[in-house]
Each structure stands twice: as C-alpha cells, then as structure tokens.
Design a protein around this motif. Sequence first.
Motif, PDB file in Angstrom:
ATOM      1  N   PHE A   1       0.719  -6.995  16.684  1.00  0.00           N
ATOM      2  CA  PHE A   1       1.420  -5.415  16.918  1.00  0.00           C
ATOM      3  C   PHE A   1       0.364  -4.798  15.929  1.00  0.00           C
ATOM      4  O   PHE A   1      -0.311  -5.200  15.180  1.00  0.00           O
ATOM      5  CB  PHE A   1       2.549  -5.337  16.392  1.00  0.00           C
ATOM      6  N   CYS A   2       0.600  -3.407  16.057  1.00  0.00           N
ATOM      7  CA  CYS A   2      -0.324  -2.541  15.303  1.00  0.00           C
ATOM      8  C   CYS A   2       0.766  -1.657  14.265  1.00  0.00           C
ATOM      9  O   CYS A   2       1.768  -1.703  14.334  1.00  0.00           O
ATOM     10  CB  CYS A   2      -0.891  -1.366  16.148  1.00  0.00           C
ATOM     11  N   ASP A   3       0.107  -1.364  12.927  1.00  0.00           N
ATOM     12  CA  ASP A   3       0.783  -0.743  11.909  1.00  0.00           C
ATOM     13  C   ASP A   3      -0.249  -0.024  11.139  1.00  0.00           C
ATOM     14  O   ASP A   3      -1.496  -0.236  11.377  1.00  0.00           O
ATOM     15  CB  ASP A   3       1.090  -1.921  10.955  1.00  0.00           C
ATOM     16  N   LYS A   4       0.108   1.046  10.415  1.00  0.00           N
ATOM     17  CA  LYS A   4      -0.631   1.617   9.519  1.00  0.00           C
ATOM     18  C   LYS A   4      -1.416   0.847   8.502  1.00  0.00           C
ATOM     19  O   LYS A   4      -0.851   0.058   8.052  1.00  0.00           O
ATOM     20  CB  LYS A   4      -0.040   2.844   8.819  1.00  0.00           C
ATOM     21  N   ASN A   5      -2.601   1.259   7.942  1.00  0.00           N
ATOM     22  CA  ASN A   5      -3.396   0.769   7.331  1.00  0.00           C
ATOM     23  C   ASN A   5      -2.770   0.792   5.715  1.00  0.00           C
ATOM     24  O   ASN A   5      -2.693   2.023   5.304  1.00  0.00           O
ATOM     25  CB  ASN A   5      -5.027   1.158   7.156  1.00  0.00           C
ATOM     26  N   PRO A   6      -2.333  -0.400   5.071  1.00  0.00           N
ATOM     27  CA  PRO A   6      -1.591  -0.017   3.936  1.00  0.00           C
ATOM     28  C   PRO A   6      -2.721   0.132   2.775  1.00  0.00           C
ATOM     29  O   PRO A   6      -2.429   0.753   1.590  1.00  0.00           O
ATOM     30  CB  PRO A   6      -1.329  -1.508   3.740  1.00  0.00           C
ATOM     31  N   ASP A   7      -3.887   0.086   2.699  1.00  0.00           N
ATOM     32  CA  ASP A   7      -5.032   0.214   1.903  1.00  0.00           C
ATOM     33  C   ASP A   7      -5.351   1.790   1.832  1.00  0.00           C
ATOM     34  O   ASP A   7      -6.132   2.277   0.672  1.00  0.00           O
ATOM     35  CB  ASP A   7      -6.208  -0.445   2.153  1.00  0.00           C
ATOM     36  N   LEU A   8      -4.894   2.636   3.062  1.00  0.00           N
ATOM     37  CA  LEU A   8      -5.500   3.980   2.867  1.00  0.00           C
ATOM     38  C   LEU A   8      -4.420   4.690   2.090  1.00  0.00           C
ATOM     39  O   LEU A   8      -3.375   4.511   2.242  1.00  0.00           O
ATOM     40  CB  LEU A   8      -5.467   4.586   4.504  1.00  0.00           C
ATOM     41  N   ALA A   9      -4.801   5.764   1.233  1.00  0.00           N
ATOM     42  CA  ALA A   9      -4.021   6.339   0.395  1.00  0.00           C
ATOM     43  C   ALA A   9      -3.369   7.462   1.395  1.00  0.00           C
ATOM     44  O   ALA A   9      -3.800   8.033   2.403  1.00  0.00           O
ATOM     45  CB  ALA A   9      -4.772   7.249  -0.621  1.00  0.00           C
TER      46      ALA A   9
END
Length: 89
Positions: free
Chosen positions: A64-72
Amino acid sequence: MAIKYIKRPIYLALGIFAAALATGQPLPSAAQTPAYPWCSVGESLHCYYTTLQQCEETVDYHGFCDKNPDLAAEPASPAPKQPRRSHSR
C-alpha cells in the motif's frame, strides 16, 4: 614498523579529503533534492513517488502507499488576521 603501515591509510584518507575540499564542489542541499511525499509499503519502505496515483500504480496489489515519514510536515498556513476591534468608551 607496524605504526608505519597504520599511518598510510590515515594519510591517504586525509589526502582524499583535502583534494575534495580543494575542488570546491558544493554539497547537495536539501533544496536541490527532489521531495518524494509518497512511499510504497510492503516488505520494505520505498519513497520514490511524487504522486499518490504514481505510487498506487506501482504497488498494484503488493502493498500500500503512505505518506513519507521523513518529510517534515508542511507548515500550516497562518491563520488570517482578524480585524482589531476598537474599544469605544
């Protein structure tokens, strides 16, 4: 005699570092790196997608797709200023 062989790699590393500094090449900054806000999540996390649709087409049925946790987190837009009320006495 052993110290002589230990110093060689240190001198080599320092020489390479000095040469890199002397060339004056700028280091890539965060502003130059593209932002990939979407990640495919399956056996591992791969953040190579600029849109949710692009991620979903790639993932298909294998994760599945999820938002990038590394982006502020994007800063919230400032609240609109409310007009000042005049105090009449």
